[in-house]
Write a protein that holds these residues in place. Structure first.
Motif, mmCIF file in Angstrom:
data_model
loop_
_atom_site.group_PDB
_atom_site.id
_atom_site.type_symbol
_atom_site.label_atom_id
_atom_site.label_comp_id
_atom_site.label_asym_id
_atom_site.label_seq_id
_atom_site.Cartn_x
_atom_site.Cartn_y
_atom_site.Cartn_z
ATOM 1 N N TYR A 1 0.796 -1.216 0.000
ATOM 2 C CA TYR A 1 0.000 0.000 0.000
ATOM 3 C C TYR A 1 0.832 1.271 0.000
ATOM 4 C CZ TYR A 1 -3.871 -3.096 1.044
ATOM 5 O OH TYR A 1 -4.799 -4.102 0.991
ATOM 6 N N GLY A 2 2.020 1.235 -0.579
ATOM 7 C CA GLY A 2 2.846 2.428 -0.653
ATOM 8 C C GLY A 2 3.413 2.861 0.676
ATOM 9 N N GLY A 3 3.234 2.055 1.736
ATOM 10 C CA GLY A 3 3.762 2.425 3.037
ATOM 11 C C GLY A 3 5.250 2.197 3.115
ATOM 12 N N SER A 4 5.856 2.546 4.250
ATOM 13 C CA SER A 4 7.310 2.430 4.378
ATOM 14 C C SER A 4 7.690 1.491 5.517
ATOM 15 C CB SER A 4 7.909 3.814 4.638
ATOM 16 O OG SER A 4 7.359 4.375 5.811
ATOM 17 N N VAL A 5 6.915 0.409 5.705
ATOM 18 C CA VAL A 5 7.180 -0.539 6.772
ATOM 19 C C VAL A 5 7.898 -1.753 6.202
ATOM 20 C CG1 VAL A 5 6.186 -1.908 8.623
ATOM 21 C CG2 VAL A 5 5.070 0.217 7.916
ATOM 22 N N ASN A 6 9.091 -2.012 6.695
ATOM 23 C CA ASN A 6 9.831 -3.211 6.307
ATOM 24 C C ASN A 6 9.517 -4.290 7.330
ATOM 25 O OD1 ASN A 6 11.818 -5.221 5.978
ATOM 26 N ND2 ASN A 6 13.189 -3.750 5.005
ATOM 27 N N TRP A 7 8.617 -5.212 6.967
ATOM 28 C CA TRP A 7 8.134 -6.184 7.948
ATOM 29 C C TRP A 7 9.186 -7.217 8.290
ATOM 30 C CZ3 TRP A 7 4.189 -4.785 10.653
ATOM 31 C CH2 TRP A 7 3.272 -3.876 10.110
ATOM 32 N N SER A 8 10.077 -7.522 7.370
ATOM 33 C CA SER A 8 11.164 -8.446 7.675
ATOM 34 C C SER A 8 12.060 -7.876 8.762
ATOM 35 C CB SER A 8 11.973 -8.738 6.402
ATOM 36 O OG SER A 8 13.024 -9.633 6.671
#
Length: 561
Positions: A250-257
């Motif tokens: 969604y164009g967000g800036s969260v790196n879930w890894s």
């Protein structure tokens, strides 16, 4: 002693392709910069390495690279003489070129070398660029595989040696460039393209490369200063929202890894651990000791994006007889799978190291991974625009925890594990789907809604087929993260373990999997690759991830025939 200390830690190729390590952009920049400085030093001494590749980059503490293997290195002043002697002694060319003159490794060799010209410093620059791109992508050059970078790998693809040489020299073919959406700065990608340019004279020298990489590193560090700290997660490790373009959601800036990896920075589980079931693996003596070898293969299949992740971790908890393998199948995005593949092993190690039994450690690891991921989602939603409020990603998961001669399987969802015992398949898990009467009754008793939609039973407004998963916070607690545990002792009759996402099992039965491995060369990675390839050919419409673990020694005859 110094050399073997580094060798014991492994090389970059092993880290990328056997351990399937995905470095952060910071780690990749550190390795690239220090490697460039090493080559700058060599070139200033008048030495050309001539075989720069990840397999010749040994990793020290904190992933510090050490350039090794100078068997092909030459002083620049001696290259012309060395080349002439090689030509003179090489006799008739084999396969169309003089092997003694064309030193190096094919997939890293510059076009001018493939045209039988003399090595220069700029040939090292080319090999450096291909290696750094491999570091960023994790993909063997000219393939779409995370696999061992060996010659036969390239030959299995669409190129033979001759076709690949012709494409690199004449058509300007290069490995698939890393993409900026994965976090690689555009300046770094531009530098790679300059370094593997066709004309050696237009490639930068390492003095310029070091200067540019230093500038890129400083730029990335300055961007990281703008981090936002997320308050009050379930696990007291602080989670951060990184201000970089690495997210695909969604164009967000969260790196879930990265979010999942940071679980280990400061683990403090809420509540006391139950030590009444403490388990001392040292007392689990058995006359039978399985001998393990393992491999994996993952393919996007017909899907546009890859939402599966997996891990292969030998020697977890620093114990040589303890192994952990896992597969995560994401849905509604890859976020939960990317988070879980990093967080779950660290949480399991924490619980097991504190005296919890293997089975209980697995249950706690699954549940706490779910809690931590949902807590991170809630925290991120407090910051407007980072992620959508109506976005509820999840993943199914299966893990195999092998402690000496006892195997523990934890499953939540429709990933599956089977054991081949004396040539027959033994199911080690059952699918947690709404079409299963027992699971459907459990969901209804928890207050959930299960309805028949199109061709199967589905849970809640999200119409989820699975009844157990990590994430899916809009369906908690009816869609639980608590896994089912199966414990079994291993014996000499046990041949191998197969774990896979439902992309395999949708088109292949347990017996068919055993039959295919029976007719495949007994090398785990090749077996995993063949199963995934066969599933794709049978029309699997999902991502496909397969892990194969051999539980006994494999003879040379079995490997070959």
């Amino acid at each position: 002693m110094f050399f073997f200390e580094f060798y014991e830690l492994g090389n970059l190729a092993h880290k990328l392709h056997s351990e399937e390590w995905s470095p952060s952009i910071d780690q990749a920049l550190v390795i690239a910069l220090q490697l460039a400085e090493a080559l700058q030093y060599l070139h200033n001494l008048g030495i050309v390495h001539r075989d720069v590749k990840p397999a010749n980059i040994l990793l020290g503490e904190n992933f510090s690279p050490c350039l090794a293997d100078f068997g092909l290195a030459e002083y620049i002043k001696d290259l012309k003489k060395s080349s002439f002697l090689n030509w003179k002694s090489s006799g008739k060319p084999t396969g169309g070129f003089h092997k003694k003159n064309m030193v190096g490794t094919l997939i890293y060799m510059a076009p001018e070398i493939l045209k039988k010209e003399i090595h220069t410093e700029k040939s090292d620059v080319y090999s450096f660029a291909v290696s750094v791109n491999e570091l960023l992508t994790g993909i063997v050059p000219y393939t779409n595989l995370r696999a061992e970078a060996e010659a036969h790998t390239v030959l299995e693809m669409s190129y033979t040696e001759q076709k690949l040489i012709a494409a690199v020299v004449s058509d300007g073919l290069r490995p698939v460039l890393a993409v900026s959406e994965l976090g690689a700065p555009l300046r770094l990608l531009s530098l790679i393209k300059q370094c593997w340019g066709q004309d050696p004279n237009n490639r930068p020298c390492f003095t310029d490369i070091v200067a540019e990489l230093s500038s890129i590193r400083d730029e990335v560090k300055n961007a990281e200063v703008k981090k936002i700290i997320v308050p009050e997660p379930t696990i007291s490790a602080q989670l951060s929202i990184e201000n970089n373009p690495s997210s695909q959601i969604y164009g967000g800036s969260v790196n879930w890894s990265t979010q999942g990896a940071e679980i280990s920075s400061e683990i403090s589980i809420v509540g006391a651990l139950n030590t009444s079931t403490s388990y001392d693996f040292l007392n689990d003596e058995s006359s039978y000791k399985p001998v393990l070898s393992w491999g994996s293969f993952a393919a996007c299949g017909q899907r546009e994006t890859m939402e599966d992740t997996h891990f292969l971790i030998p020697g977890i908890c620093d114990l040589k007889d303890v192994y952990l393998f896992g597969v995560f199948d994401g849905h509604r995005g890859a976020a939960a799978a990317e988070f879980s593949v990093q967080a779950l092993p660290k949480l399991l190690q924490h619980f097991y190291s504190n005296g919890i039994s293997p089975a209980e450690s697995l249950i706690k690891a699954f549940v706490e991974t779910d809690n931590a991921f949902r807590s991170a989602l809630d925290s991120h939603r407090k910051f407007k625009g980072l992620i959508k409020k109506d976005w509820h990603p999840g993943c199914t998961a299966i893990a195999a925890f092998l402690v000496k001669s006892r195997l523990y399987i934890a499953n939540a969802g429709d990933c599956r594990a089977i054991l081949c015992k004396a040539g027959h398949s033994i199911a080690l898990s059952r699918d947690h789907v709404a079409s299963c009467l027992e699971e459907r009754d459990r969901v209804v008793k928890e207050g959930g809604a299960v309805t028949w939609q199109l061709d199967t039973w589905r849970v809640g407004p999200a119409a989820l087929q699975v009844t157990r998963s990590i994430g899916d916070d809009d369906l908690k607690p009816v869609v639980t993260a608590e896994p089912e545990i199966l414990e079994t002792p291993l014996s000499p009759e046990d041949e191998y373990l197969v774990m896979a996402s439902d992309g395999l099992w949708d088109v292949m039965s347990n017996e068919e999997v055993v039959s295919i491995i029976r007719d495949t060369v007994k090398e785990p990675s090749m077996c995993a690759k063949r199963l995934a390839t066969e599933a794709a050919q049978r029309g699997s419409k999902d991502n496909i991830t397969v892990i194969v673990v051999f539980l006994r020694p494999v003879t040379t005859a079995e490997r070959i025939y």
